[in-house]
Write an enzyme that holds these catalytic residues in place. Structure first.
Site, mmCIF file in Angstrom:
data_model
loop_
_atom_site.group_PDB
_atom_site.id
_atom_site.type_symbol
_atom_site.label_atom_id
_atom_site.label_comp_id
_atom_site.label_asym_id
_atom_site.label_seq_id
_atom_site.Cartn_x
_atom_site.Cartn_y
_atom_site.Cartn_z
ATOM 1 N N GLY A 36 0.841 -1.197 0.000
ATOM 2 C CA GLY A 36 0.000 0.000 0.000
ATOM 3 C C GLY A 36 0.867 1.234 0.000
ATOM 4 N N VAL A 71 3.103 -5.184 3.577
ATOM 5 C CA VAL A 71 2.651 -6.026 4.681
ATOM 6 C C VAL A 71 3.208 -7.431 4.468
ATOM 7 C CG1 VAL A 71 0.681 -6.933 5.937
ATOM 8 C CG2 VAL A 71 0.515 -4.711 4.838
ATOM 9 N N LYS A 111 3.418 -4.860 9.249
ATOM 10 C CA LYS A 111 3.300 -3.748 8.321
ATOM 11 C C LYS A 111 4.525 -2.866 8.498
ATOM 12 C CE LYS A 111 -0.817 -1.031 7.229
ATOM 13 N NZ LYS A 111 -2.066 -0.579 7.854
ATOM 14 N N ASP A 151 -12.132 5.406 5.218
ATOM 15 C CA ASP A 151 -11.668 4.653 4.054
ATOM 16 C C ASP A 151 -12.290 3.259 4.055
ATOM 17 O OD1 ASP A 151 -10.369 4.255 1.699
ATOM 18 O OD2 ASP A 151 -8.387 3.932 2.579
#
Ligand code: NAG
Ligand code: NAG
Ligand code: NAG
Ligand code: NAG
Ligand code: NAG
Ligand code: NAG
Length: 884
Positions: free
Chosen positions: A560, A565, A579, A675
């Protein structure tokens, strides 16, 4: 109020169950039909306008809690209480990881007196916070009646249970315990309700809560008017409609017990015997109830039934004693509350008008002097009532004393005074409570001096501590490490909480901890803050290197904007998601701090848990619980994963809705996720949904209702209103969730530029199809055939509301959740009918496809499924459950 033993012989289970099922189903299908059906439950002759002696409540929820049988409980007063099974849809228990057993229905074996009451044979026990929710179709006053009886149970002593009962706005009972009494406790409240009512049971720490029966029933709007008289000084009091009421005493003076059967509003009127402080002076009189008249305007049978007005206490013939004395009733009350005292009079003793003139006293204050009933009603045997408000300051000796005595200017041959009925009704206090000074949100509304001093002392201490702490922080800041600039971005994707399994484990290498503020050797700073707040354990960089084989590319399970991750295996064999942030991502130290504070309050089964973190060597690494089944989206389209069934999808949506609902309402200050999308809903090995990635989350505003902020989020899910006005509210999450719901139904990307223009945005396209009535055409073909029509209708209705243009028109997450749960119940009902062989062997087997089901068929199945509300896991391993 305590009710003594009463030998009500009952004939339970006399109603055919088909009828009950019909009622229940109607509720499921539509609230409006429910209201209509409930009306049918009342006697056929009921029409309040033509005959005021009957009343058919629009809302009429009667529940016999803990009754294991699926049949209803009929009382001999004509009322029918729903069984536990039928009422399970009203009950939800708060999700709590530590609570595995939510509620245990208990069967009373044999208890001497209360077994006469069909309602007291069973109770429902709650081990965690639990809530009944009722839809209220008629705004206005409602009776809320609670029945408690400590049914014997082999391991749990209900007499020891300590718990709080509250509604959305009022505390009904605070740390209530029934004590080792064998009497039952009956509580009756009158509350003005609009929309929805929750009744919440909160067990005290390590204790239980229980309930035997619940009634939530509409009352006539006119039952308590806004104004009443006051005593000391005598005046008029207005504003009663701002209060809620609890009935402390309701007496049929001079007459017998009047049961709900003989009262239009199902009230119970006790005999006054136990409260009559001077029985030697009083004499009961009575007439035929049919001789009682109700005036035009004034008292009605709703105010009190004619059985109450038809009996009274009068003064005993005066030859034997001195002619002037008072009739006196004394009732003990909680002196910290104000009371509404309602007197019922009906002159059934006089032979002619203007023969009876008497005074009324409350706690020795004159309430009414020279009361002349015949001048008020212009007739004998005519009902009359009068309300007084007694301020808490006038309640003395923990009791209310009511007296009536002849007026000195009485003209009649014999001095006399009467009383027919009496109600003592507690008013809610400034905390919105009927029991102490704690409000529904747990705040204490009292002001007692010593308490204030303690609070002030503690406050001062905290203030000093804070100043010292800030001083230390300042000094540390001055000596911050040189590589600080590289590390300040640590927080850009900060997150949820720790798992209970691994929290508070201190790292072997704590001396090597780094911290954002302090030196590497220091234990303080944020690392300390982290652990202190239970945010999880500290990991060394080496530990995480080992867990991921030095951050091997093969261990990457997601990428991301923040970084990558990895899946990792800790030394103890537990799998985790790791992460690792890009050192380049943005976000200031203040936000990092706010987020830690904010997120430290969150913990929920449907939010991904943070296990720990590592901030060593300029690294910014967070360690989460591993979600074996990855993002929800991967199970919908674009991968080779086996498709999920409709029920599985529904369950995942329900789980995510719970997580979001908790986010919005669970913490002291709501949090907006910002989100919401299918890639941020992760699934664990049992396909339990957990909301993840709080990187953009914002604390909800306390005052204005929105936060002004730059627009962030994901294309296709973004709330258009937020986009236009740049004002963020919880309703923006609701919008995004609506998009998720359609994405789940249609199994296609929310934005697909390859499609014809009107189809590019799923949100717009789905709404358009729905309006045209062709939504069926775009449903995922894999599940389309398996969705029960009613379930689909409810689901789409929820999704559509979420996508309303303006935030104010969108439902809250709680409502969305509620609708999804319905959709699930309807689906379950149809599935059970399709597979009568499984589980519910006693179901009526039906071979009809879902579309052809009659309402009764569906109801039978629904009402027999007791597990629905308990949030049971409905999953089988992926692949095993497939759509038909
Ligand atoms: C209630 O229980 C306590 C201790 O369990 C006992 O001391 C007390 O006498 C009991 N009260 C009654 C009324 O039974
Ligand atoms: C109930 O409350 C509503 C608003 O909260 C108010 O308008 C209405 O008058 C109240 N009804 C009664 C009977 O007090
Ligand atoms: C209730 O009503 C019935 C008749 O419907 C009557 O026989 C009975 O005496 C009444 N009971 C009381 C307590 O008023
Ligand atoms: C009746 O009670 C009131 C108030 O307690 C008292 O003032 C009055 O004197 C009493 N009347 C008689 C006749 O005792
Ligand atoms: C009772 O009296 C106090 C002070 O005299 C007043 O503030 C309060 O509003 C009164 N309460 C009611 C219910 O009348
Ligand atoms: C309260 O109790 C005191 C003493 O016990 C008594 O003198 C007084 O009359 C009582 N007041 C009321 C209103 O009962």
């Amino acid at each position: 109020m305590l009710l003594g033993g009463d030998n009500n012989n009952s004939s339970p289970f006399s109603r055919p169950s088909g009828f009950s099922s019909f009622l229940f189903l109607s509720f499921l299908l539509s609230f409006t039909t429910f209201a209509v059906c409930v009306r049918a439950e009342s006697p056929p002759s009921s029409s309040p306008s033509s005959s005021p002696s009957t009343y058919s409540p629009r809302d009429n929820y009667l529940i016999d809690c803990g009754s294991g049988s699926s049949e209803q409980t009929s009382l001999d007063d004509g009322r029918t209480f729903k069984s536990d099974h039928e009422s399970s849809s009203y009950l939800s228990t708060k999700e709590d990881i530590e609570t595995s057993v939510d509620s245990i229905p208990v069967k009373a074996k044999s208890s001497p007196c209360p077994s006469a009451y069909p309602l007291y044979r069973s109770a429902r026990i709650f081990t965690g916070e639990s809530r009944y929710r009722f839809f209220i179709s008629q705004p206005g006053p409602h009776w809320v009646r609670l029945h408690f009886y400590p049914v014997p149970h082999s391991s749990i002593k209900l007499t020891d249970a300590v718990f709080t009962v509250q509604t959305d706005k009022f505390v009904l009972l605070h740390d209530f315990s029934i004590g080792n009494t064998t009497s039952l406790v009956f509580k009756e409240y009158l509350i003005n309700i609009t929309g929805r009512l929750s009744i919440i049971f909160k067990p005290h720490k390590d204790s239980h809560a229980f309930i035997n029966a619940i009634e939530v029933v509409s009352a006539p709007g006119s039952i308590i008017s806004d104004a009443a008289s006051t005593v000391a000084p005598r005046d008029t009091f207005t504003g009663l409609s701002n209060f809620a009421f609890e009935v402390s005493y309701r007496l049929n003076v001079g007459g017998p017990l009047v049961t709900p059967k003989n009262d239009t509003l199902s009230r119970t009127w006790l005999s006054d015997e136990a409260y009559n402080a001077f029985p030697e002076g009083s004499e009961a009189v009575s007439v035929e109830p049919k001789n009682v008249h109700y005036p035009d305007g004034g008292a009605t049978p709703y105010i009190a039934p004619n059985w109450v007005y038809a009996s009274a206490q009068k003064m005993k013939e005066a030859q034997v004693m001195q002619p002037n004395f008072n009739l006196t009733w004394k009732m003990s009350v909680d002196p910290s509350f104000s009371y509404l005292i309602r007197f019922h009079f009906c002159d059934i003793v006089s032979k002619s008008l203007n023969d009876l003139l008497f005074n009324v006293y409350i706690n020795e204050f004159m309430a009414a002097s020279s009361l002349d009933l015949s001048s008020l009603t212009n007739a004998l045997s005519t009902a009359y009532y009068k309300d007084f408000v007694l301020n808490a300051t006038a309640v003395k000796n923990d009791s209310i004393t009511v007296q009536v005595g002849p007026a000195s200017n009485a003209q009649s041959s014999l001095p006399n005074a009467i009383l027919n009925g009496l109600e003592v009704i507690k008013l809610s206090n400034e905390a919105g409570s009927f029991d102490g000074l704690f409000a529904v949100d747990g705040t204490y509304k009292g002001d007692a001096g010593t308490k204030m001093k303690i609070v002030a002392g503690v406050g001062l201490l905290m203030g000093v501590t804070a100043i010292v702490f800030l001083g230390i922080v300042f000094v540390r800041w001055q000596r911050r490490p040189h590589d600080w600039d590289k590390r300040k971005s640590f927080s850009s994707w900060l997150l949820p909480l720790h798992s209970t399994k691994t929290s508070f484990l201190s790292s072997k290498s704590s001396s090597r901890r780094s911290s954002l503020f302090g030196s590497r050797k220091s234990k303080s700073g944020y690392s300390g803050l982290f652990s202190n707040q239970g945010l999880g354990r500290f990991f060394t960089f080496t530990e995480l290197q080992n867990a991921t084989q030095n951050f091997d590319e093969n261990a990457v399970i997601g990428v991301g904007g923040f970084g990558k991750v990895y899946i990792g295996v800790l030394e103890d064999g537990n799998k985790v998601a790791i992460k690792r942030g890009n050192p380049g991502s943005e976000q200031g130290i203040n936000e990092f701090q706010t987020e830690i504070q904010m997120l430290s309050k969150l913990r929920h089964r449907h939010l991904v848990s943070l296990i720990g973190f590592c901030d060593e060597q300029s690294e910014m690494i967070l360690v989460y619980e591993y979600m074996a089944n990855g993002p929800f989206r991967d199970h919908l389209y674009g991968t080779n994963q086996p498709p999920l069934s409709w029920k599985q999808r529904l369950e995942i949506c329900i789980g995510s809705a719970r997580g979001l609902h908790y986010l919005h309402t669970g913490a002291a200050q709501g949090i907006i996720h910002r989100d919401v999308k299918t890639t941020n809903i992760l699934l664990d090995e049992n396909l339990v949904a957990k909301v993840a990635d709080f990187g953009l989350s914002k604390a909800a505003p306390m005052d204005r209702g929105y936060v002004s902020t730059a627009v962030k989020g994901s294309f296709g899910y973004l709330d258009p209103e937020y986009f236009r006005r740049q004002q963020l509210t919880e309703k923006s999450d609701v919008y995004s969730f609506g998009v998720v719901l359609f994405e789940v139904l249609c199994a296609r990307p929310v934005i697909n530029p390859k499609l014809p223009r009107e189809q590019v945005s799923l949100a717009e396209w789905a709404l358009q199809c729905h309006r045209k009535g062709i939504l069926e055409k775009i449903i995922d073909p894999v599940i389309a055939e398996t969705i029960c029509k009613e379930s689909l209708r409810k689901y789409v209705e929820a999704a559509e509301k979420c996508l309303a243009e303006y935030g104010v028109d969108r439902p809250g997450m709680g409502d969305v959740l509620w609708n999804l749960e319905y959709a699930m119940q309807l689906q379950e009902a149809s599935t059970q009918i399709d597979h009568p062989e499984d589980k519910s062997a006693n179901l009526i087997a039906l071979d009809k496809p879902c579309e052809n089901l009659s309402r009764e068929d569906l109801a039978v199945a629904v009402s027999d499924n007791s597990e629905i509300a308990a949030g049971s896991s409905l999953f089988s391993p992926v692949g095993k459950v497939r759509g038909r």
